[in-house]
Design a protein around this motif. Structure first.
Motif, PDB file in Angstrom:
ATOM      1  N   ASP A 223     -59.890 -19.084  -9.209  1.00  0.00           N
ATOM      2  CA  ASP A 223     -61.050 -19.926  -8.908  1.00  0.00           C
ATOM      3  C   ASP A 223     -62.317 -19.291  -9.463  1.00  0.00           C
ATOM      4  OD1 ASP A 223     -59.756 -21.926  -7.123  1.00  0.00           O
ATOM      5  OD2 ASP A 223     -59.355 -20.150  -5.915  1.00  0.00           O
ATOM      6  N   VAL A 224     -63.233 -20.123  -9.937  1.00  0.00           N
ATOM      7  CA  VAL A 224     -64.531 -19.651 -10.391  1.00  0.00           C
ATOM      8  C   VAL A 224     -65.550 -19.918  -9.291  1.00  0.00           C
ATOM      9  CG1 VAL A 224     -66.375 -19.910 -12.089  1.00  0.00           C
ATOM     10  CG2 VAL A 224     -63.979 -20.038 -12.816  1.00  0.00           C
ATOM     11  N   VAL A 225     -66.158 -18.841  -8.780  1.00  0.00           N
ATOM     12  CA  VAL A 225     -67.226 -18.954  -7.784  1.00  0.00           C
ATOM     13  C   VAL A 225     -68.389 -18.095  -8.291  1.00  0.00           C
ATOM     14  CG1 VAL A 225     -67.905 -18.650  -5.374  1.00  0.00           C
ATOM     15  CG2 VAL A 225     -65.530 -19.221  -5.931  1.00  0.00           C
ATOM     16  N   PRO A 226     -69.371 -18.702  -8.949  1.00  0.00           N
ATOM     17  CA  PRO A 226     -70.485 -17.909  -9.476  1.00  0.00           C
ATOM     18  C   PRO A 226     -71.200 -17.144  -8.370  1.00  0.00           C
ATOM     19  CG  PRO A 226     -70.503 -20.122 -10.409  1.00  0.00           C
ATOM     20  CD  PRO A 226     -69.486 -20.129  -9.302  1.00  0.00           C
ATOM     21  N   ASN A 227     -71.640 -15.941  -8.697  1.00  0.00           N
ATOM     22  CA  ASN A 227     -72.393 -15.136  -7.732  1.00  0.00           C
ATOM     23  C   ASN A 227     -73.615 -15.905  -7.249  1.00  0.00           C
ATOM     24  OD1 ASN A 227     -70.648 -13.022  -7.930  1.00  0.00           O
ATOM     25  ND2 ASN A 227     -72.017 -11.668  -9.037  1.00  0.00           N
ATOM     26  N   ALA A 228     -73.806 -15.931  -5.945  1.00  0.00           N
ATOM     27  CA  ALA A 228     -74.964 -16.603  -5.363  1.00  0.00           C
ATOM     28  C   ALA A 228     -76.023 -15.578  -4.987  1.00  0.00           C
ATOM     29  CB  ALA A 228     -74.538 -17.392  -4.121  1.00  0.00           C
ATOM     30  N   VAL A 229     -77.265 -16.019  -4.948  1.00  0.00           N
ATOM     31  CA  VAL A 229     -78.364 -15.159  -4.486  1.00  0.00           C
ATOM     32  C   VAL A 229     -79.199 -15.966  -3.504  1.00  0.00           C
ATOM     33  CG1 VAL A 229     -78.493 -13.752  -6.569  1.00  0.00           C
ATOM     34  CG2 VAL A 229     -79.834 -15.856  -6.421  1.00  0.00           C
ATOM     35  N   PRO A 230     -79.756 -15.308  -2.496  1.00  0.00           N
ATOM     36  CA  PRO A 230     -80.642 -16.025  -1.577  1.00  0.00           C
ATOM     37  C   PRO A 230     -81.941 -16.388  -2.272  1.00  0.00           C
ATOM     38  CG  PRO A 230     -80.644 -13.675  -1.077  1.00  0.00           C
ATOM     39  CD  PRO A 230     -79.594 -13.900  -2.124  1.00  0.00           C
ATOM     40  N   LEU A 231     -82.456 -17.575  -1.996  1.00  0.00           N
ATOM     41  CA  LEU A 231     -83.725 -18.005  -2.580  1.00  0.00           C
ATOM     42  C   LEU A 231     -84.880 -17.269  -1.910  1.00  0.00           C
ATOM     43  CD1 LEU A 231     -83.148 -21.862  -2.857  1.00  0.00           C
ATOM     44  CD2 LEU A 231     -82.962 -20.150  -4.661  1.00  0.00           C
ATOM     45  N   LEU A 232     -85.830 -16.833  -2.725  1.00  0.00           N
ATOM     46  CA  LEU A 232     -86.998 -16.143  -2.194  1.00  0.00           C
ATOM     47  C   LEU A 232     -88.086 -17.157  -1.853  1.00  0.00           C
ATOM     48  CD1 LEU A 232     -87.235 -13.210  -4.776  1.00  0.00           C
ATOM     49  CD2 LEU A 232     -86.148 -13.185  -2.526  1.00  0.00           C
ATOM     50  N   ASP A 233     -88.921 -16.828  -0.899  1.00  0.00           N
ATOM     51  CA  ASP A 233     -90.079 -17.669  -0.608  1.00  0.00           C
ATOM     52  C   ASP A 233     -91.005 -17.655  -1.817  1.00  0.00           C
ATOM     53  OD1 ASP A 233     -89.160 -18.185   1.956  1.00  0.00           O
ATOM     54  OD2 ASP A 233     -90.199 -16.440   2.802  1.00  0.00           O
ATOM     55  N   PRO A 234     -91.557 -18.813  -2.202  1.00  0.00           N
ATOM     56  CA  PRO A 234     -92.457 -18.849  -3.369  1.00  0.00           C
ATOM     57  C   PRO A 234     -93.728 -18.066  -3.124  1.00  0.00           C
ATOM     58  CG  PRO A 234     -92.478 -20.954  -2.196  1.00  0.00           C
ATOM     59  CD  PRO A 234     -91.377 -20.139  -1.593  1.00  0.00           C
ATOM     60  N   LEU A 235     -94.242 -17.454  -4.193  1.00  0.00           N
ATOM     61  CA  LEU A 235     -95.510 -16.734  -4.102  1.00  0.00           C
ATOM     62  C   LEU A 235     -96.664 -17.726  -4.005  1.00  0.00           C
ATOM     63  CD1 LEU A 235     -95.032 -14.036  -6.899  1.00  0.00           C
ATOM     64  CD2 LEU A 235     -94.981 -13.643  -4.434  1.00  0.00           C
ATOM     65  N   PRO A 236     -97.753 -17.338  -3.358  1.00  0.00           N
ATOM     66  CA  PRO A 236     -98.974 -18.158  -3.415  1.00  0.00           C
ATOM     67  C   PRO A 236     -99.397 -18.352  -4.868  1.00  0.00           C
ATOM     68  CG  PRO A 236     -99.175 -16.434  -1.761  1.00  0.00           C
ATOM     69  CD  PRO A 236     -97.918 -16.145  -2.524  1.00  0.00           C
ATOM     70  N   ALA A 237     -99.994 -19.496  -5.179  1.00  0.00           N
ATOM     71  CA  ALA A 237    -100.304 -19.862  -6.562  1.00  0.00           C
ATOM     72  C   ALA A 237    -101.167 -18.817  -7.256  1.00  0.00           C
ATOM     73  CB  ALA A 237    -100.985 -21.227  -6.592  1.00  0.00           C
ATOM     74  N   ASP A 238    -102.202 -18.288  -6.563  1.00  0.00           N
ATOM     75  CA  ASP A 238    -103.081 -17.326  -7.216  1.00  0.00           C
ATOM     76  C   ASP A 238    -102.373 -16.003  -7.481  1.00  0.00           C
ATOM     77  OD1 ASP A 238    -102.876 -16.823  -4.515  1.00  0.00           O
ATOM     78  OD2 ASP A 238    -104.944 -16.110  -4.291  1.00  0.00           O
ATOM     79  N   GLU A 239    -101.499 -15.578  -6.547  1.00  0.00           N
ATOM     80  CA  GLU A 239    -100.738 -14.340  -6.747  1.00  0.00           C
ATOM     81  C   GLU A 239     -99.725 -14.504  -7.872  1.00  0.00           C
ATOM     82  OE1 GLU A 239     -97.841 -11.332  -4.168  1.00  0.00           O
ATOM     83  OE2 GLU A 239     -99.101 -12.819  -3.139  1.00  0.00           O
ATOM     84  N   ARG A 240     -99.100 -15.670  -7.939  1.00  0.00           N
ATOM     85  CA  ARG A 240     -98.129 -15.952  -9.004  1.00  0.00           C
ATOM     86  C   ARG A 240     -98.816 -15.917 -10.377  1.00  0.00           C
ATOM     87  NH1 ARG A 240     -96.002 -20.567 -11.651  1.00  0.00           N
ATOM     88  NH2 ARG A 240     -93.765 -20.391 -12.073  1.00  0.00           N
ATOM     89  N   ARG A 241     -99.988 -16.534 -10.453  1.00  0.00           N
ATOM     90  CA  ARG A 241    -100.700 -16.566 -11.727  1.00  0.00           C
ATOM     91  C   ARG A 241    -101.129 -15.165 -12.150  1.00  0.00           C
ATOM     92  NH1 ARG A 241    -102.561 -20.554 -14.753  1.00  0.00           N
ATOM     93  NH2 ARG A 241    -104.303 -20.162 -16.175  1.00  0.00           N
ATOM     94  N   GLN A 242    -101.616 -14.381 -11.203  1.00  0.00           N
ATOM     95  CA  GLN A 242    -102.034 -13.015 -11.505  1.00  0.00           C
ATOM     96  C   GLN A 242    -100.853 -12.178 -12.004  1.00  0.00           C
ATOM     97  OE1 GLN A 242    -103.933 -11.053  -8.216  1.00  0.00           O
ATOM     98  NE2 GLN A 242    -103.862  -9.033  -9.178  1.00  0.00           N
ATOM     99  N   LEU A 243     -99.689 -12.363 -11.383  1.00  0.00           N
ATOM    100  CA  LEU A 243     -98.497 -11.615 -11.788  1.00  0.00           C
ATOM    101  C   LEU A 243     -98.042 -12.018 -13.184  1.00  0.00           C
ATOM    102  CD1 LEU A 243     -96.363  -9.561 -10.916  1.00  0.00           C
ATOM    103  CD2 LEU A 243     -95.070 -11.427  -9.889  1.00  0.00           C
TER     104      LEU A 243
END
Length: 254
Positions: A162-182
């Motif tokens: 069986d093929v079961v791709p590795n899963a990862v937990p979703l992270l909470d999104p960054l605030p828009a200004d912090e995301r843009r700065q990064l």
């Protein structure tokens, strides 16, 4: 269900991170998870993370495939704990665990995490043993991707793969200004399309192929940026390749 996850060791890697994500998801669904490492090393961040989730972690220890005490101790552990199923990860766990579950009568599922065959002492013998045990003594075998399945299917029972791709937990999104700065910090421009890859800088991961492919992408999408996050023995060679392809302003080894 009462589930044992058996793995070669708890150093940082994809299979080990999978155990963390799986343990968290399974526990929230009411399953009882235990992890056993065949390596007796301690101070692993993976081990600490598992324990912080309330997952019992056991270190079997021992030396090599021919250490009879390892089989004896694992069989005793299985007989005492009475797991509903054992899930094995990586070559040694697939072999040693496969023998132990067969002798203890515990149902087992094996996993294949790599396309490359195992390299090292007696590699061909160990690879043959892994295939033999997965075919005969595990209920099913999981491949973590379609390419992994294609690589090993000829040596296994295709109907039980069986093929079961590795899963990862979703992270909470960054605030828009912090995301843009990064994005500015990493790519120099918040609006550049970014391709991000994470992993060990080793030949197995194919980052040289990725860089050569991205050089072609750059010709049609000069605004794109490639970010490679990780460390490993190929760092210097990849730095030289990146420069030779003229990608200094468009690709970074983080």
């Amino acid at each position: 269900m009462k589930i044992l996850q058996l793995i070669d060791g708890l150093g940082i890697g994809g299979a080990q991170k999978l155990l963390v994500g799986f343990s968290l998801a399974a526990r929230t669904r009411g399953h009882d998870i235990t992890v056993m490492s065949l390596n007796n090393s301690s101070d692993s961040p993976i081990e600490s993370e598992l324990r912080s989730l309330g997952v019992p972690v056991h270190l079997l220890g021992g030396t090599g495939m021919l250490d009879i005490r390892r089989y004896r101790d694992l069989i005793r552990f299985l007989n005492r704990e009475r797991f509903d199923i054992v899930h094995t990860h990586l070559l040694t766990a697939n072999i040693l665990g496969g023998v132990a579950v067969h002798l203890s009568g515990t149902p087992a599922v094996g996993s294949l995490h790599n396309t490359d065959p195992w390299r090292g002492r007696n590699a061909n013998v160990k690879q043959w043993l892994e295939y033999l045990i997965l075919r005969r003594w595990t209920r099913r075998t999981i491949a973590v991707g379609h390419i992994v399945a294609d690589r090993h299917a000829e040596k296994l029972r295709p109907a039980a793969l069986d093929v079961v791709p590795n899963a990862v937990p979703l992270l909470d999104p960054l605030p828009a200004d912090e995301r843009r700065q990064l994005r500015v910090e990493l790519a120099g421009d918040a609006d550049r399309p970014i391709v991000l890859t994470l992993g060990r800088l080793t030949r197995q991961k194919g980052y040289d192929v990725l860089l050569e492919a991205f050089a072609a992408v750059h010709q049609s999408h000069p605004e794109a940026c490639l970010l490679i996050a990780g460390s490993g023995p190929d760092h210097e060679a990849l730095t030289v390749l990146l420069a030779s392809l003229g990608l200094q302003e468009h690709a970074r080894l983080l």
